[in-house]
Each structure stands twice: as structure tokens, then as C-alpha cells.
Design a protein around this motif. Structure first.
Motif, PDB file in Angstrom:
ATOM      1  N   ALA A   1      -3.842 -13.659   4.733  1.00 34.07           N
ATOM      2  CA  ALA A   1      -4.810 -13.883   3.772  1.00 34.07           C
ATOM      3  C   ALA A   1      -5.921 -14.668   3.742  1.00 34.07           C
ATOM      4  O   ALA A   1      -6.977 -14.287   3.439  1.00 34.07           O
ATOM      5  CB  ALA A   1      -3.898 -13.534   2.361  1.00 34.07           C
TER       6      ALA A   1
ATOM      7  N   THR B   1      -4.713  -2.622  -3.281  1.00 28.14           N
ATOM      8  CA  THR B   1      -3.260  -3.544  -3.495  1.00 28.14           C
ATOM      9  C   THR B   1      -2.654  -3.119  -2.554  1.00 28.14           C
ATOM     10  O   THR B   1      -2.268  -1.818  -2.146  1.00 28.14           O
ATOM     11  CB  THR B   1      -2.688  -2.908  -4.909  1.00 28.14           C
ATOM     12  N   LEU B   2      -1.992  -3.974  -1.680  1.00 26.98           N
ATOM     13  CA  LEU B   2      -1.225  -3.642  -0.482  1.00 26.98           C
ATOM     14  C   LEU B   2       0.334  -4.778  -0.627  1.00 26.98           C
ATOM     15  O   LEU B   2       0.214  -5.234  -1.504  1.00 26.98           O
ATOM     16  CB  LEU B   2      -1.835  -4.284   0.520  1.00 26.98           C
TER      17      LEU B   2
ATOM     18  N   ALA C   1       2.330 -14.281   5.345  1.00 23.07           N
ATOM     19  CA  ALA C   1       1.286 -13.397   4.365  1.00 23.07           C
ATOM     20  C   ALA C   1       0.043 -14.392   3.914  1.00 23.07           C
ATOM     21  O   ALA C   1      -0.986 -13.538   3.801  1.00 23.07           O
ATOM     22  CB  ALA C   1       1.889 -13.036   3.192  1.00 23.07           C
TER      23      ALA C   1
ATOM     24  N   PHE D   1      -6.284  -6.694   9.985  1.00 24.55           N
ATOM     25  CA  PHE D   1      -5.051  -7.469  10.301  1.00 24.55           C
ATOM     26  C   PHE D   1      -4.790  -7.669  11.856  1.00 24.55           C
ATOM     27  O   PHE D   1      -4.420  -8.698  12.314  1.00 24.55           O
ATOM     28  CB  PHE D   1      -3.713  -6.844   9.942  1.00 24.55           C
TER      29      PHE D   1
ATOM     30  N   VAL E   1       2.522  -4.676   6.825  1.00 28.01           N
ATOM     31  CA  VAL E   1       1.625  -4.256   5.642  1.00 28.01           C
ATOM     32  C   VAL E   1       1.755  -2.698   5.446  1.00 28.01           C
ATOM     33  O   VAL E   1       1.534  -1.972   6.070  1.00 28.01           O
ATOM     34  CB  VAL E   1       0.204  -4.454   5.780  1.00 28.01           C
TER      35      VAL E   1
ATOM     36  N   TYR F   1       3.197  -6.428   1.562  1.00 32.25           N
ATOM     37  CA  TYR F   1       3.583  -7.131   2.672  1.00 32.25           C
ATOM     38  C   TYR F   1       5.099  -7.526   2.755  1.00 32.25           C
ATOM     39  O   TYR F   1       5.655  -8.282   1.852  1.00 32.25           O
ATOM     40  CB  TYR F   1       2.998  -8.666   2.630  1.00 32.25           C
TER      41      TYR F   1
ATOM     42  N   MET G   1      -8.900 -11.921  -0.181  1.00 37.05           N
ATOM     43  CA  MET G   1      -7.525 -11.221  -0.202  1.00 37.05           C
ATOM     44  C   MET G   1      -6.665 -12.449  -0.926  1.00 37.05           C
ATOM     45  O   MET G   1      -6.459 -13.350  -0.523  1.00 37.05           O
ATOM     46  CB  MET G   1      -6.943 -10.952   1.040  1.00 37.05           C
TER      47      MET G   1
ATOM     48  N   ARG H   1      -5.254  -7.378  -3.702  1.00 39.60           N
ATOM     49  CA  ARG H   1      -4.229  -7.949  -3.925  1.00 39.60           C
ATOM     50  C   ARG H   1      -3.089  -7.747  -2.762  1.00 39.60           C
ATOM     51  O   ARG H   1      -2.768  -6.574  -2.196  1.00 39.60           O
ATOM     52  CB  ARG H   1      -3.498  -7.270  -5.057  1.00 39.60           C
ATOM     53  N   LEU H   2      -2.473  -8.847  -2.112  1.00 40.86           N
ATOM     54  CA  LEU H   2      -1.569  -8.578  -1.197  1.00 40.86           C
ATOM     55  C   LEU H   2      -0.230  -8.943  -1.895  1.00 40.86           C
ATOM     56  O   LEU H   2       0.270 -10.084  -2.135  1.00 40.86           O
ATOM     57  CB  LEU H   2      -1.958  -9.611  -0.006  1.00 40.86           C
TER      58      LEU H   2
ATOM     59  N   VAL I   1      -2.757 -13.699  -2.434  1.00 36.99           N
ATOM     60  CA  VAL I   1      -1.269 -13.164  -2.225  1.00 36.99           C
ATOM     61  C   VAL I   1      -0.637 -13.308  -3.802  1.00 36.99           C
ATOM     62  O   VAL I   1      -1.015 -14.203  -4.619  1.00 36.99           O
ATOM     63  CB  VAL I   1      -0.535 -14.300  -1.493  1.00 36.99           C
TER      64      VAL I   1
END
Length: 324
Positions: free
Chosen positions: A52, A89-90, A48, A272, A254, A92, A63, A33-34, A65
Motif C-alpha cells: 500500500a 475497495t479490495l 499489505a 501490484f 488481492v 488482501y 491506498m 481501501r485495502l 490499509v
């Protein structure tokens, strides 16, 4: 029997780090999850989603968004702050992350302690711009104008405490001049008054400034960066205009929940970085005037964040800036 037990225990102790390393090396183990704390389709969401999509082509998992808006960037950031510390889970986010602590003293998370910077994706410089009829064709002339008639001129921003407001105050304080702040609800609302001269000065993100400058509707005096914009090759940097070190950006980064294992953080950063080095990605994001960071690392991202927090918290304190 005792000897066999000792050897078995030793083997277990030796195997444990290798097992942990193997588990970390399989990142990601499920779709990532971005979280983007901005609306879909906007200037933060676009890169983003590009990253992804490109990462989904090479990672063992997709990935995805996830746009989580609300209370500025607070709602989306809170989702990540409270997520498992496994790199799945990140966040952006942009320069907005560096001012949270100063502008919102009561947050459901700590912007510093609860996050680990992973990768500085790229930067988009601010551009000092004026109405085309204002009698200032250079940054030095604008400073002289503001010195001769302090408090006479107004500058526009997209709202109190926003990136445009902060960059404007940084410029004014560095130059030792005054102008009146006129906040609007977004750049789109501000630009008509900049174009007709009602509010003749705006420090804006290059992405939104470029169309007006290239059409001759506004005049760019300086780029708040260490290098010129390829799209505006004749516009000097602030250093070239006599103000070295006067730099301001909206940047993309990120971040992971604090406590995410260092090997996982490194893998995410490297992933990335690989995408940022792709020529097709650089070309597409050049349309947003974004300069990608092709060799970012967690250490580089953390140093950048510390520097930005110090810079903007100082401006917020000195200018006594409060959000609406």
C-alpha cells in the motif's frame, strides 16, 4: 434533419465505449481501501502495508490499509463482498479464503461467486519440523517412524481448520501414516511443547519456523515447496525428499468484488506486479520467507485459487475437519 440525427446518434454510440475506457483508465478515482482481515502488525498486515505504501507513491490516489478482524477472516471479507464494484475497495487475504466454503457452510457471502481474484502477491511455504531429539533426521525417517508406531506420536497446530492443521493432514495422508492432532491457540502457544518434546512434530509457516531452526532448537526435515528456501539451503524440498507434488503454503492474494470491470482488475493487477518486481520490496519481504509473484495476472490468480480450493476442500472432507 434526419441525416444529422443519425450522424449524432452514431457519434454517441461510438463515443460511449471510449468514455467508459477513459473512466476506467483513471483508476483509482479516490483513496483505495485495502481491507486486511487480520490484526495490524501481523505477518499478513506487514506486506499489505508495504504494498500500500509503495503503490501510494505512484497511483493518483492513496491506498489505505483497513484492518477488519472478526470471525476469522469473515468480517473483513464480507466488507469487500458488499462493496461497490469499482476497484476502490479490495481484499488482501491468505489461504484462509480458500477454505471458507468448506469450514463455514453458513456465510454472509459466497467466497467464490462474490470475489474476483486480482493478483497472487506471493507465497510462504510450510516446513515439516520436528523436535531436535526425535530420532528422525530426514523426512523418510519420520515417515518410517510413524509407520512403525502408528498413533504414538503427536503433532501440533495453531488450531482446528487452520493452515498448519491442513498442511499436516495433507502430509500425513500423502505419506499414508497417522499421528495425533493437538491443536493450540496459535503457534506461540504450541512451540514450547514442540521444543520440550511433549508434542514433537509441527508443520509450520517458514516465517515462524526459521528462527527456531537456525538456532538449532528444532530440526527442519523438508520444505513443502518446489524450490529450497534461501534461508535453509541444506533442507530439501518435499519432492527431493521423495514426495513430489506435496506442497503447502500460506499465500497472499488481492481480490476485488465480483463484477468489477475487467479493465480495472487488470490495472490493479499490473500495479501490484510493478511493486512486486521492485528489488527493495523483494529484499524486505525475504525476511518473512515470502517469494513474490512478479508476473501474476488475474487469470493466474484465479487458476491458483481454484487449485487451492480443490486441494483443501478435499483434505477437509477426507479428514472430517471442523473448526472450534
Amino acid at each position: 434533419m434526419l441525416r444529422r440525427q443519425i450522424l449524432a446518434a452514431a457519434a454517441g454510440l461510438t463515443a460511449a465505449p471510449f468514455a467508459a475506457a477513459r473512466a476506467q483508465a483513471t483508476w483509482p478515482t479516490q483513496p483505495v481501501r485495502l481491507v486486511v482481515p487480520f490484526a495490524a502488525g501481523g505477518p499478513t498486515d506487514i506486506p499489505a502495508r508495504l504494498f500500500a505504501d509503495e503503490l501510494s507513491k505512484t497511483l493518483p490516489q492513496r491506498m489505505i490499509v483497513e484492518n477488519r478482524t472478526g470471525a476469522g477472516v469473515v468480517v473483513g471479507s464480507d466488507v469487500v463482498a458488499k462493496a461497490p464494484k469499482d476497484g476502490q475497495t479490495l481484499l488482501y487475504n491468505t489461504v484462509a479464503h480458500s477454505v471458507l466454503r468448506a469450514l463455514f457452510p453458513r456465510l454472509p457471502f459466497d467466497p467464490v461467486a462474490d470475489f474476483t481474484p486480482v493478483s497472487l502477491v506471493g507465497v510462504i511455504p510450510m516446513v515439516i519440523t520436528v523436535n531436535k531429539d526425535l530420532p528422525a533426521r530426514t523426512l523418510a525417517e519420520l515417515v518410517d517412524l510413524l509407520k512403525r508406531e502408528p498413533g504414538k506420536y503427536d503433532y501440533a497446530s495453531s488450531g482446528n481448520g487452520g493452515a498448519l492443521h491442513l498442511a499436516s493432514e495433507l502430509f500425513l495422508r500423502r505419506a499414508g501414516v497417522r499421528a495425533n492432532h493437538v491443536p493450540y491457540r496459535g503457534t506461540a502457544a504450541a512451540m514450547p511443547d514442540v521444543l520440550n518434546g511433549t508434542v514433537p512434530i509441527i508443520v509450520d509457516v517458514a516465517t515462524t519456523t526459521l528462527p527456531f531452526v537456525t538456532r538449532g532448537e528444532t530440526r527442519a526435515l523438508a520444505v513443502m515447496d518446489s524450490q529450497r528456501l534461501p534461508q535453509l539451503p541444506d533442507v530439501p524440498t518435499t519432492a527431493e525428499a521423495g514426495f513430489p507434488g506435496l506442497e503447502a503454503y500460506t499465500w497472499h492474494m488481492v481480490l476485488a468484488p465480483s463484477g468489477t470491470p475487467a479493465p480495472v482488475v487488470q490495472q490493479i493487477s499490473q500495479a501490484f506486479g510493478r511493486v512486486a518486481r521492485e528489488q527493495s520490496v523483494q529484499t524486505r519481504l525475504a525476511d518473512l520467507a515470502m517469494r513474490l509473484e512478479t508476473d501474476s495476472s488475474p487469470e493466474r490468480a484465479a487458476a491458483w485459487m481454484r487449485s487451492e480450493i480443490e486441494k483443501w476442500e478435499t483434505i477437509i472432507r477426507e479428514a472430517n475437519i471442523r473448526v472450534d
